[in-house]
Motif scaffolding. Structure first.
Motif, PDB file in Angstrom:
ATOM      1  N   LEU B 265      -7.085  -0.059   5.078  1.00  0.00           N
ATOM      2  CA  LEU B 265      -7.246  -1.373   5.370  1.00  0.00           C
ATOM      3  C   LEU B 265      -8.665  -1.914   5.463  1.00  0.00           C
ATOM      4  O   LEU B 265      -9.504  -1.194   5.910  1.00  0.00           O
ATOM      5  CB  LEU B 265      -6.472  -1.636   6.819  1.00  0.00           C
ATOM      6  CG  LEU B 265      -4.849  -1.547   6.835  1.00  0.00           C
ATOM      7  CD1 LEU B 265      -4.654  -1.631   8.478  1.00  0.00           C
ATOM      8  CD2 LEU B 265      -4.435  -2.582   6.085  1.00  0.00           C
ATOM      9  N   GLN B 267      -9.900  -4.145   7.468  1.00  0.00           N
ATOM     10  CA  GLN B 267     -10.519  -4.200   8.784  1.00  0.00           C
ATOM     11  C   GLN B 267      -9.207  -3.721   9.599  1.00  0.00           C
ATOM     12  O   GLN B 267      -8.646  -4.445  10.293  1.00  0.00           O
ATOM     13  CB  GLN B 267     -10.512  -5.841   9.044  1.00  0.00           C
ATOM     14  CG  GLN B 267     -11.678  -6.315   8.520  1.00  0.00           C
ATOM     15  CD  GLN B 267     -11.903  -7.634   8.957  1.00  0.00           C
ATOM     16  OE1 GLN B 267     -10.935  -8.761   8.845  1.00  0.00           O
ATOM     17  NE2 GLN B 267     -13.317  -8.044   9.312  1.00  0.00           N
ATOM     18  N   HIS B 269      -7.587  -2.108  12.957  1.00  0.00           N
ATOM     19  CA  HIS B 269      -7.985  -2.107  14.613  1.00  0.00           C
ATOM     20  C   HIS B 269      -7.424  -0.812  15.004  1.00  0.00           C
ATOM     21  O   HIS B 269      -8.056  -0.543  16.099  1.00  0.00           O
ATOM     22  CB  HIS B 269      -7.313  -3.238  14.951  1.00  0.00           C
ATOM     23  CG  HIS B 269      -8.061  -4.472  14.816  1.00  0.00           C
ATOM     24  ND1 HIS B 269      -8.461  -5.609  15.959  1.00  0.00           N
ATOM     25  CD2 HIS B 269      -8.551  -5.051  13.693  1.00  0.00           C
ATOM     26  CE1 HIS B 269      -8.950  -6.550  15.334  1.00  0.00           C
ATOM     27  NE2 HIS B 269      -9.310  -6.415  13.919  1.00  0.00           N
ATOM     28  N   GLU B 291      -3.299  -3.158  11.827  1.00  0.00           N
ATOM     29  CA  GLU B 291      -4.269  -4.253  11.977  1.00  0.00           C
ATOM     30  C   GLU B 291      -4.239  -4.922  13.156  1.00  0.00           C
ATOM     31  O   GLU B 291      -4.825  -5.613  13.714  1.00  0.00           O
ATOM     32  CB  GLU B 291      -3.836  -5.596  10.933  1.00  0.00           C
ATOM     33  CG  GLU B 291      -4.462  -5.342   9.660  1.00  0.00           C
ATOM     34  CD  GLU B 291      -3.394  -5.770   8.411  1.00  0.00           C
ATOM     35  OE1 GLU B 291      -2.329  -6.008   8.711  1.00  0.00           O
ATOM     36  OE2 GLU B 291      -3.838  -6.212   7.503  1.00  0.00           O
TER      37      GLU B 291
END
Lengths: 163, 447
Positions: B265, B267, B269, B291
């Motif tokens: 990914l 970004q 998380h 995410e």
């Protein structure tokens, strides 16, 4: 002449703006106590500092400050991690009052912004700083020592005392 | 300890919201410090990360009493731990577990060499104090994780090939644990690298992409043989940014030079990397990400470790079963009338066994060497049927150090060929046997 340490403008700005504040003291047996403040006010270029503690959460810290006078307070920006620690050997305490509300409101607003930048919603900040005005104690002191505690190898460097 | 157990507040040790610790010097001056990591060691102990020789460090050596303030990341309730410093560990499982997690945090901004753990300061927890406040509601308890692990294990038990086993794991993660982004990487022990053999939930499969041992969350999980779980990647990255300004001159950026892009990914998380270990040997890494912040809890980690354990055993068993089989009857060759296309030039670079189909990079390393041998035999002898066993013997002669986990190499090659769609395929024809399907004439070009 004041002997209060000179706090560099960058760190002073962080303190004035309203960032995370942790207040600590210790008892006669040298056991440390601590709690997060729910508000702060930095005046006179850092020579006068007021932090607000919620009594139900901070009984030991308040008791320790009253008994020993020792106070250590860390200001840290959740968004930039710029951090400064202040220390003093005496502090005065009073009950918070109506006149403190604007200070507390401004602090909450700044913290909501700071913590949003670190990736958390305002709901979290409000829950974290929730308090009742009648339960707040304002702790006021003049810093005797200041340290740069921004994470890194220079953390702990004492800030100058010359004005 | 009083009524509240350390176990009850495990969510506070996720590191999403930094903890603070107060200490007191021998001459009575209190000190407050942010702590990168408060680690749950066991039901009576926590370990605090010791990264720098600072005031906290001096204080606890002189006066072992400390108080830590933690915040529950979901309910936002405060907890105070009254703790007493016992010792500092600089090796062993606790230290390695903490170091890996810290290194994983640091790796996101290339801080591996700086953000280092000098020791794990172990504290006895004397009291856990829940503070008054206005907490947010508790999240509903998650049900059925054990059942999910059981069903994943049942699916794995039915698999007869590595291909099926990897698909079963990725499907189980998606169906049973609602994990939307996952990949499995296999360990290349000779090159100290991990290569992706399977993934789900990404725009491109990334099969064949590589990560160095020790690089990033995945590489650290592999190197330390321990799960690495990060619940708030952006927060961690911010923290390392602040550190970084002090070190920029000394820290070279890590340069991921990859022929096949890593599929992860852009970004993330939350991330969780779990080593796949069997018989004490590292086989690979099972990696999931999201995410969403704090997506993976301790319970998810528990579930993934169990599933990775099953997968590790399955990989070794399937490999052993394949090796023990002789190729007996050869399957009938498929009549594949070549379409009237010009021959496909296949280039081979001996230095790293990389293969290009036309101008397009396909694969390198052991998988590249395998394809070059298969195509050579095909062109010279017209062969299409092969066995794992002869391949293993051939590789053992030419690449004695790297002939590990042939099944995974073949699967990698098979998947890369499918993705390229250049008219070359590998089809399994039975256990330990496969067929090279050449739909278009090839022209071998040693480079």
């Amino acid at each position: 002449m004041s002997t209060a340490p000179v706090i560099p403008p960058q760190l002073l700005a962080v303190m004035v703006r309203g960032v995370s504040v942790i207040v600590s003291s210790r008892d006669a047996a040298m056991r440390p106590s601590l709690m997060r403040a729910v508000g702060s006010l930095v005046e006179d270029e850092g020579r006068e500092v007021t932090v607000y503690l919620s009594r139900p959460q901070s009984r030991q810290v308040i008791q320790d400050i009253a008994a020993t006078g020792h106070v250590a307070v860390v200001f840290s920006s959740p968004s930039t991690h710029l951090t400064v620690q202040l220390k003093a050997r005496s502090a005065s305490m009073r009950q918070a009052e109506e006149g403190d509300r604007p200070v507390l409101a401004a602090y909450l607003l700044s913290m909501e912004r700071e913590i949003e930048l670190a990736g958390y919603g305002r709901e979290l900040t409000r829950a974290m700083l929730a308090h009742k005005l009648e339960e707040l104690v304002a702790v006021r002191f003049t810093p005797e020592l200041a340290f740069d505690q921004t994470p890194g190898p220079r953390a702990g460097a004492r800030l100058g005392t010359e004005r | 300890m009083n009524g509240l157990a350390l176990q009850d507040i495990r969510a506070c040790f996720e590191g999403a919201i930094p903890a603070v610790v107060a200490t007191c010097s021998a001459d009575g001056v209190p000190n407050v410090a942010y702590i990168s990591q408060v680690f749950y060691a066991d039901e009576r102990h926590v370990a605090l990360s010791f990264q720098f020789f600072n005031k906290t460090r001096q204080n606890i050596l002189a006066n072992p009493r400390a108080t830590a303030l933690l915040l529950h990341p979901v309910t936002v309730r405060f907890y105070r731990l009254h703790i007493r410093y016992l010792r500092t560990e600089t090796e062993g499982p606790l230290f390695e577990g903490m170091k890996a997690q810290l290194a994983g945090i640091a790796s996101h901004t290339g801080m591996q060499d700086v953000f280092r753990l000098l020791g794990s300061d172990v504290y006895e927890v004397e009291q856990v104090e829940a503070l008054e406040g206005e907490p947010l509601p508790e999240p509903p308890p998650r049900a059925g994780l054990l059942g999910a692990v059981r069903r994943a294990s049942e699916r794995l038990a039915r698999c007869a090939s590595l291909d099926e086993a990897l698909n079963a794991v990725l499907a189980s993660l998606n169906d049973l644990l609602a994990v939307r982004h996952a990949m499995v990487l296999m360990h290349d022990a000779a090159l100290q690298r991990l290569y992706t053999v399977a993934s789900s939930g990404y725009a491109t499969s990334g099969v064949g992409s590589e990560i160095g041992i020790g690089q990033g969350v995945i590489g650290v999980a592999a190197r330390e043989r321990t799960p690495v779980r990060i619940g708030h990647v952006t927060n961690a990255a911010l923290y390392t940014q602040a550190m970084r300004s002090s070190f920029d001159a000394h820290v070279p950026d890590f340069e991921p030079v990859l022929e096949i892009p890593y599929p992860g990914l852009p970004q993330p998380h939350s991330q969780l990397a779990v080593p796949i270990v069997n018989g004490g040997r590292l086989l690979g890494v099972l990696f999931v990400e999201s995410e969403v912040d704090l997506r993976f809890s301790y319970e998810d980690e528990d579930a993934l470790v169990a599933i990775a354990g099953h997968l590790g055993a399955a990989i070794e068993l399937l490999q052993a079963a394949t090796d023990s089989l002789e190729a007996t009857a050869s399957a009938p060759p498929t009549a594949a009338p070549a379409a009237p296309l010009p021959p496909l030039p296949v280039r081979h670079y001996a230095a790293n066994d990389s293969i290009f189909l036309g101008d397009t990079y396909l694969i390198k390393g052991v998988a590249g060497a395998i394809l070059w041998k298969l195509l050579g035999d095909h062109v010279r002898q017209g062969r299409t049927e092969f066995t794992n066993r002869e391949l293993r013997l051939d590789l053992a002669l030419r690449l004695p150090d790297v002939a590990d986990n042939l099944e995974a190499r073949l699967l990698l090659l098979q998947r890369r060929l499918v993705e390229q769609g250049a008219g070359l395929r590998i089809e399994k024809t039975g256990r330990g046997r496969f067929r090279l399907v050449v739909e278009r004439a090839v022209q071998l070009v040693p480079a």
